[in-house]
Design a protein around this motif. Sequence first.
Motif, mmCIF file in Angstrom:
data_model
loop_
_atom_site.group_PDB
_atom_site.id
_atom_site.type_symbol
_atom_site.label_atom_id
_atom_site.label_comp_id
_atom_site.label_asym_id
_atom_site.label_seq_id
_atom_site.Cartn_x
_atom_site.Cartn_y
_atom_site.Cartn_z
ATOM 1 N N SER A 47 -4.427 -3.146 -0.023
ATOM 2 C CA SER A 47 -2.980 -3.147 -0.273
ATOM 3 C C SER A 47 -2.561 -4.302 -1.183
ATOM 4 O O SER A 47 -1.488 -4.888 -1.009
ATOM 5 C CB SER A 47 -2.201 -3.205 1.052
ATOM 6 O OG SER A 47 -2.474 -2.069 1.834
ATOM 7 N N LYS A 48 -3.401 -4.627 -2.157
ATOM 8 C CA LYS A 48 -3.084 -5.685 -3.106
ATOM 9 C C LYS A 48 -2.326 -5.095 -4.295
ATOM 10 O O LYS A 48 -2.644 -4.000 -4.768
ATOM 11 C CB LYS A 48 -4.349 -6.385 -3.583
ATOM 12 C CG LYS A 48 -5.063 -7.152 -2.475
ATOM 13 C CD LYS A 48 -4.163 -8.248 -1.920
ATOM 14 C CE LYS A 48 -4.828 -9.026 -0.805
ATOM 15 N NZ LYS A 48 -3.953 -10.101 -0.285
ATOM 16 N N THR A 49 -1.327 -5.831 -4.767
ATOM 17 C CA THR A 49 -0.409 -5.297 -5.762
ATOM 18 C C THR A 49 -0.598 -5.940 -7.140
ATOM 19 O O THR A 49 -1.312 -6.935 -7.302
ATOM 20 C CB THR A 49 1.044 -5.519 -5.313
ATOM 21 O OG1 THR A 49 1.307 -6.936 -5.304
ATOM 22 C CG2 THR A 49 1.297 -4.933 -3.931
ATOM 23 N N PRO A 78 5.674 -2.188 -12.290
ATOM 24 C CA PRO A 78 6.396 -3.132 -11.433
ATOM 25 C C PRO A 78 5.426 -3.928 -10.563
ATOM 26 O O PRO A 78 4.323 -3.447 -10.241
ATOM 27 C CB PRO A 78 7.288 -2.217 -10.569
ATOM 28 C CG PRO A 78 7.335 -0.908 -11.288
ATOM 29 C CD PRO A 78 6.044 -0.777 -12.018
ATOM 30 N N ASP A 79 5.830 -5.125 -10.183
ATOM 31 C CA ASP A 79 4.965 -5.980 -9.383
ATOM 32 C C ASP A 79 4.575 -5.349 -8.053
ATOM 33 O O ASP A 79 3.502 -5.643 -7.510
ATOM 34 C CB ASP A 79 5.651 -7.328 -9.123
ATOM 35 C CG ASP A 79 5.477 -8.302 -10.281
ATOM 36 O OD1 ASP A 79 4.774 -7.941 -11.251
ATOM 37 O OD2 ASP A 79 6.043 -9.403 -10.216
ATOM 38 N N GLU A 80 5.427 -4.489 -7.498
ATOM 39 C CA GLU A 80 5.126 -3.905 -6.192
ATOM 40 C C GLU A 80 4.133 -2.745 -6.263
ATOM 41 O O GLU A 80 3.729 -2.192 -5.225
ATOM 42 C CB GLU A 80 6.409 -3.438 -5.498
ATOM 43 C CG GLU A 80 7.188 -2.376 -6.239
ATOM 44 C CD GLU A 80 8.211 -2.944 -7.202
ATOM 45 O OE1 GLU A 80 9.140 -2.188 -7.570
ATOM 46 O OE2 GLU A 80 8.090 -4.135 -7.578
ATOM 47 N N THR A 81 3.701 -2.370 -7.470
ATOM 48 C CA THR A 81 2.733 -1.293 -7.610
ATOM 49 C C THR A 81 1.411 -1.684 -6.967
ATOM 50 O O THR A 81 0.846 -2.744 -7.261
ATOM 51 C CB THR A 81 2.478 -0.968 -9.098
ATOM 52 O OG1 THR A 81 3.718 -0.657 -9.728
ATOM 53 C CG2 THR A 81 1.525 0.207 -9.239
ATOM 54 N N VAL A 82 0.905 -0.849 -6.085
ATOM 55 C CA VAL A 82 -0.371 -1.115 -5.431
ATOM 56 C C VAL A 82 -1.492 -0.960 -6.451
ATOM 57 O O VAL A 82 -1.558 0.021 -7.180
ATOM 58 C CB VAL A 82 -0.593 -0.171 -4.238
ATOM 59 C CG1 VAL A 82 -2.015 -0.288 -3.702
ATOM 60 C CG2 VAL A 82 0.413 -0.476 -3.131
ATOM 61 N N PRO A 111 3.343 3.499 -9.676
ATOM 62 C CA PRO A 111 4.111 3.270 -8.453
ATOM 63 C C PRO A 111 4.055 4.505 -7.552
ATOM 64 O O PRO A 111 4.400 5.607 -7.972
ATOM 65 C CB PRO A 111 5.534 3.014 -8.965
ATOM 66 C CG PRO A 111 5.345 2.482 -10.352
ATOM 67 C CD PRO A 111 4.149 3.218 -10.893
ATOM 68 N N GLY A 143 1.701 -7.556 -8.583
ATOM 69 C CA GLY A 143 2.284 -8.889 -8.442
ATOM 70 C C GLY A 143 1.292 -9.896 -7.887
ATOM 71 O O GLY A 143 1.280 -11.065 -8.303
ATOM 72 N N ASP A 144 0.453 -9.460 -6.937
ATOM 73 C CA ASP A 144 -0.569 -10.355 -6.393
ATOM 74 C C ASP A 144 -1.531 -10.800 -7.492
ATOM 75 O O ASP A 144 -1.903 -11.980 -7.570
ATOM 76 C CB ASP A 144 -1.358 -9.650 -5.281
ATOM 77 C CG ASP A 144 -0.505 -9.363 -4.054
ATOM 78 O OD1 ASP A 144 0.430 -10.130 -3.795
ATOM 79 O OD2 ASP A 144 -0.787 -8.357 -3.369
ATOM 80 N N GLU A 181 7.641 8.890 -5.342
ATOM 81 C CA GLU A 181 8.375 8.419 -4.169
ATOM 82 C C GLU A 181 8.174 9.385 -3.006
ATOM 83 O O GLU A 181 8.023 10.592 -3.205
ATOM 84 C CB GLU A 181 9.873 8.311 -4.483
ATOM 85 C CG GLU A 181 10.204 7.340 -5.600
ATOM 86 C CD GLU A 181 11.682 7.358 -5.948
ATOM 87 O OE1 GLU A 181 12.429 8.147 -5.320
ATOM 88 O OE2 GLU A 181 12.088 6.608 -6.854
#
Length: 445
Positions: free
Chosen positions: A359-361, A349-353, A124, A363-364, A228
């Motif tokens: 910019s696909k994650t 986490p799903d939002e991890t690029v 992340p 989660g994608d 972050e």
Amino acid sequence: MVEPDVIVVGGGPAGLAAATEVATSGYLVELVEQRNSVGGAVHRQPVDGITHVPQARGTRASWERISRAFSEAQIPVRYQSVFLGVDGDGFTLIENRQTGQVQLLRPKAIIIATGAVEKVLPRPGWQLPGVSTAGGLQVMMKETGQAPQGSVLLAGTGPLLVAVAAQMAKLGNPPMAIVEAGNPLRRFRAGLKLLSDPTILGEAAGYLGSVARRRISWLRGARIIAIEDSGTSLKALVRDSGGSERSFTVDRIGLHDGIRPNDFGLPEDSTGPRTGPFIFRAGDCREALGANAAETDGRRVGRMVSELLLGNLGAGDLTTALERSRRTQANLAALFAPVRPASPFCDLPDETVLCRCESKTVGDLRSLCSQPDRLTGREVKHNGRFAMGACQGRFCAENTASLMAHFNPGEPQPLADNLTGRRWPVRPVSIAALTRANPTRTESQ
């Protein structure tokens, strides 16, 4: 202009050694180099006026020997040029980025020596500005003679992190800490096996001594679990093997999780078809074993190609002389193996690029892999645009394939090649450059 018999792609130790070997055999050879100077990553040359470059003594001696032999052979170099591939008619395509033109050549053989590429596992925040590869920081130091500015955190796994830390310290700005996923000081047996390679052992001892003298914090058995953006700096959350967490606020982060051959999109080694040139890989782009092995492999492939052009199809054993380097790399891998045995993909986490270009994650990819009909790597590429960006999968293809296997346990793991493919052009090229393709004399006649 006389056509070369052999084209060597890449001006690192393998490419220079291969080109020199071919020239010594009496064949006409040209080198294709995408930069404006030779040396590759390990022997990256400084910009004009910079002389204070951090290098181990053995590395400097190796470069002096390789570059002197190459210079004496008087081999022409096509600087700022990129190998694109071989088309269906057997023409080799080279993009001259100074003129914006694609040049067509008909060599008898091509030796591809494009080196290795760093592996970086997704975390992340790894895509944030200020986060780069540790190898990238090292190359910058070699080019400029200056350490990265501000506070720096190095993280991942492998001996390169220690080397970069020592080089930063030598240039006056040691990193705040090294976050190492393994714990090499606890793997005594693997360390003893390095006694068989005194060159590597001596270089490692020098770097470790520098880290100890400068009191650089070396956190072993630890990993960054999130990065972050805190406005003017980066905040890295680090977790050790016992589950304790601490944070670092820094200006830059250098990540490194090993290396792999830089063979993305390259054609396979071949002795045909007869409509095209012989194609062989040399050095780290064939097998990532380090600079010394790359030079050895370059000489061997250069000799093999020269003998092949003479009609000796059985010449050139590429494996026996590299066994010691292979053992050394295996010992280093065991020495720095991550303490945490679980898959690095298990808690992302799903939002991890995952794919930075598009910019696909995570989660994608999870959504694609959850469909009733399992998708192949090629279908994931075309439906999800993974490995479709400017880097053509150099950073995301292997991670995407590994994560697909994690989402679909028990099924065969797709290969990264299923996403990147084997095709030309191996690098993006403008249509304008292709339409201005410069034919060879042979074609124009």
